[in-house]
Design a protein around this motif. Structure first.
Motif: not given
Length: 654
Positions: A483-496
């Motif tokens: 779950a924390p990994l998916r949240e981190a992916v979501s944040r990174i993809q928002s910036i991307a």
């Protein structure tokens, strides 16, 4: 002159005080450095002289003649204020009855008073207006009424054509004004003008010089008096004053003296009005030229496109100088000693300009070396041109030359040159600004390309990091660690996503709905499971934010959407999330609204210790300098509201 005055004093002992006043008046220091002035002291002396002359039993014509003769001997020209003062002083004594008119007078007491009043009225009419036509029309009416005649006219001298022109009249055909021309020496009027002698003709039709002008409608008049109106200094004929009577009439000495005095006053008034008219016309012409120059400078400054600017400068220069051709030469910035022909505008002389090209180049070099405007006469076979080369100056340096081509050299060069000099300087500054604008635009284009490439590379790197984290989450096998990994992916993809936006459009700004759409799309694919149906709605928005604010908002919207999915819809299969933004005065308001379970009863933004909310609060307060608010909806669900002042309104791209 001194002998004549001395003889008059011997014959009339009482006239001695009057003569002494003449001397005192003429020897008075000038007011404001110009004699005669109109100071109170000088006017009072003139009035005293008039009064003393009346008490000495001198006639008014003799009073004025004595003063004028003495003034002429001293090379001084009295103005209307002094003559009016003499008449006023004389009139006051006569009206008071202190003395009767002396032996030199022929008319009755009442006649003299009337003529004194009339002379004053003429003087007032002549000085009341500086409009020449209005003044003359008023004067002829006053003279006609005073003389008890039926017609009075003024013929002005046209020195260029040596003709007299009917310029004002009462009693004659008004349609003849401005249309009757009399050569000097022709007719009674022309004869009086030529000889500078007053002509009083009781029976005008029988006089050898009489000429009938049908347009004048003057056949019904019997007597005519033509009085030359002349200036003594400089000696110049102004025109002729004509007085006509229906019945045959003999004019006495006082009447003739009055008419001569009136003609002198009118001549001075006409000259003053003419000078004022010329000055006013010159002033209006200058104002018109300055207005034209201002308009041209404003037009030149209205564009920063170099080609359009050069064409505009050529057209305006051609219009201002009435030229047949214009060329603009400019120093090349990469090679400071080389002059390039930037623009040519020669619709009427293109062949002639090409024929004298080498000579024009030499003129351009001479203007650049001297820094001053140069006229040059260029010939080549049948082609004959006058070229005016003007330097374009910025500060103390010549940066180019404008060549103006004429078929004939203008008669008045100084005025046109002054305007063109000013315009050339404005044109030089405008061309410099256009060059700076072009440099700035090229620099911006280069920077834009570099920044787009940078955003593209950052986006690719972020996508790589997100892909690695996503792979790790899928292979973790544990929901608590994935779950924390998916949240981190979501944040990174928002910036991307924001870098993806900025790498493909305006680098400076974008709208909130564009940001939200990309964030929501990524959040849907990463956060929403297959068994959950959540509807995401992003409402259209016109709220612009800068690139820095866009990155922060992408993280915030991602965080709010992620919280709504994880906490607001816990244990639910369906739901709705709406992203809305608006402008309220200077503030931008962004809201993320869900219809989930809502906030706990004792919820506090400041007291909550969750990582995601702490990240959001820090971004809002520190990066956006705004406020964060979470509100419980009455109908169920939560509103997350961010308010801040954007860095600026949208601007057009350079």
């Amino acid at each position: 002159m001194d002998d004549e005055m001395s003889s008059s004093r011997d014959q009339t002992p009482d006239a001695e005080p009057a003569y002494e006043l003449i001397v005192e008046l003429l020897e008075t220091e000038p007011a404001y450095g110009v004699w005669p002035g109109n100071s109170r002291k000088m006017v009072r002396l003139a009035e005293r002289y008039g009064a003393e002359a009346a008490l000495a039993q001198l006639a008014l014509p003799e009073t004025l003649d004595r003063f004028l003769n003495e003034a002429q001997s001293r090379e001084k020209v009295p103005n209307g204020a002094l003559l009016n003062g003499i008449v006023n002083g004389y009139q006051r004594v006569m009206v008071a009855g202190d003395r009767r008119v002396g032996q030199a007078s022929v008319g009755t007491f009442s006649d003299h008073v009337t003529r004194l009043s009339a002379l004053r009225r003429i003087n007032q009419a002549a000085t009341a207006s500086l409009d020449l036509e209005a003044m003359m029309q008023t004067v002829v009416g006053v003279v006609r009424d005073t003389m008890g005649c039926q017609s009075c006219s003024i013929f002005l001298m046209d020195e260029g054509n040596a003709m007299l022109v009917l310029s004002a009249s009462v009693g004659l055909n008004p349609q003849a004004i401005g249309r009757i021309y009399m050569p000097l020496g022709t007719g009674i009027t022309g004869k009086a003008a030529q000889t500078r002698q007053l002509m009083a003709i009781p029976d005008a039709a029988s006089h050898p010089s009489y000429i009938d002008y049908p347009l004048l409608d003057d056949q019904r008049y019997s007597s005519q008096v033509s009085v030359p109106m002349a200036l003594r200094s400089p000696d110049r004929l102004v025109g002729v004053l004509n007085i006509l009577s229906l019945s045959r009439r003999e004019f006495d000495e006082d009447e003739i003296a009055f008419m001569e005095t009136a003609a002198g006053e009118i001549a001075i008034a006409i000259e003053n009005a003419r000078l004022y008219s010329q000055t006013d016309a010159e002033l209006q012409r200058r104002i018109s030229q300055l207005s034209t120059l201002q308009q041209m400078s404003r037009m030149v400054a209205s564009t920063l496109e170099l080609d359009d600017l050069l064409q505009l400068i050529c057209e305006q220069t051609s219009e201002l100088s009435r030229a047949v051709g214009v060329e603009i030469y400019r120093l090349q910035r990469s090679q400071p000693n080389r002059l390039d022909l930037l623009k040519r505008h020669s619709p009427d002389a293109s062949d002639a300009l090409c024929a004298v090209r080498l000579t024009v180049r030499q003129l351009v070099d001479d203007v650049m070396n001297s820094g001053a405007a140069i006229w040059r006469h260029l010939t080549n076979g049948d082609d004959d041109l006058f070229v005016h080369g003007l330097p374009m100056l910025t500060g103390r340096r010549a940066v180019g030359v404008i060549c103006v081509f004429h078929r004939n050299r203008p008669a008045v060069e100084s005025e046109a040159s002054t305007l063109l000099d000013a315009f050339c300087d404005s044109a030089a500054i405008a061309i410099e600004n256009a060059d700076l604008y072009e440099d700035a635009r090229r620099g911006y284009t280069r920077a834009s390309i570099l920044l787009q490439e940078m955003h593209h590379r950052v986006r690719n790197n972020l996508q790589t990091v997100a892909a690695l984290l996503s792979m790790q989450a899928r292979h973790s096998g544990d929901e608590r660690s994935s779950a924390p990994l998916r949240e981190a992916v979501s944040r990174i993809q928002s910036i991307a996503a924001i870098h993806d936006i900025l790498s493909g459009r305006d680098l400076r700004e974008t709208t909130v709905d564009v940001i939200a759409k990309h964030v929501v799309d990524d959040a849907t694919s990463n956060l929403v499971g297959p068994d959950t149906k959540i509807t995401f709605t992003v409402e259209p928005s016109s709220v612009y934010v800068s690139s820095r604010e866009a990155t922060v908002l992408a993280l915030l919207i991602n965080e709010f959407v992620m919280n709504a999915v994880r906490h607001g819809f816990w244990g639910r299969a369906i739901g709705e999330v709406v992203v809305r933004s608006r402008q309220e005065e200077e503030r931008a308001i962004i809201e993320v609204i869900d219809d989930g379970v809502g906030l706990p009863g004792a919820f506090s933004v400041e007291g909550n210790r969750r990582l995601g909310l702490n990240i959001a609060r820090t971004l809002v307060q520190v990066d956006l300098r705004g406020t964060l608010e979470l509100v419980r909806r009455d109908e169920g669900g939560t509103i997350v509201r961010v308010a801040f002042v954007p860095s600026g309104a949208p601007e057009q791209a350079i």
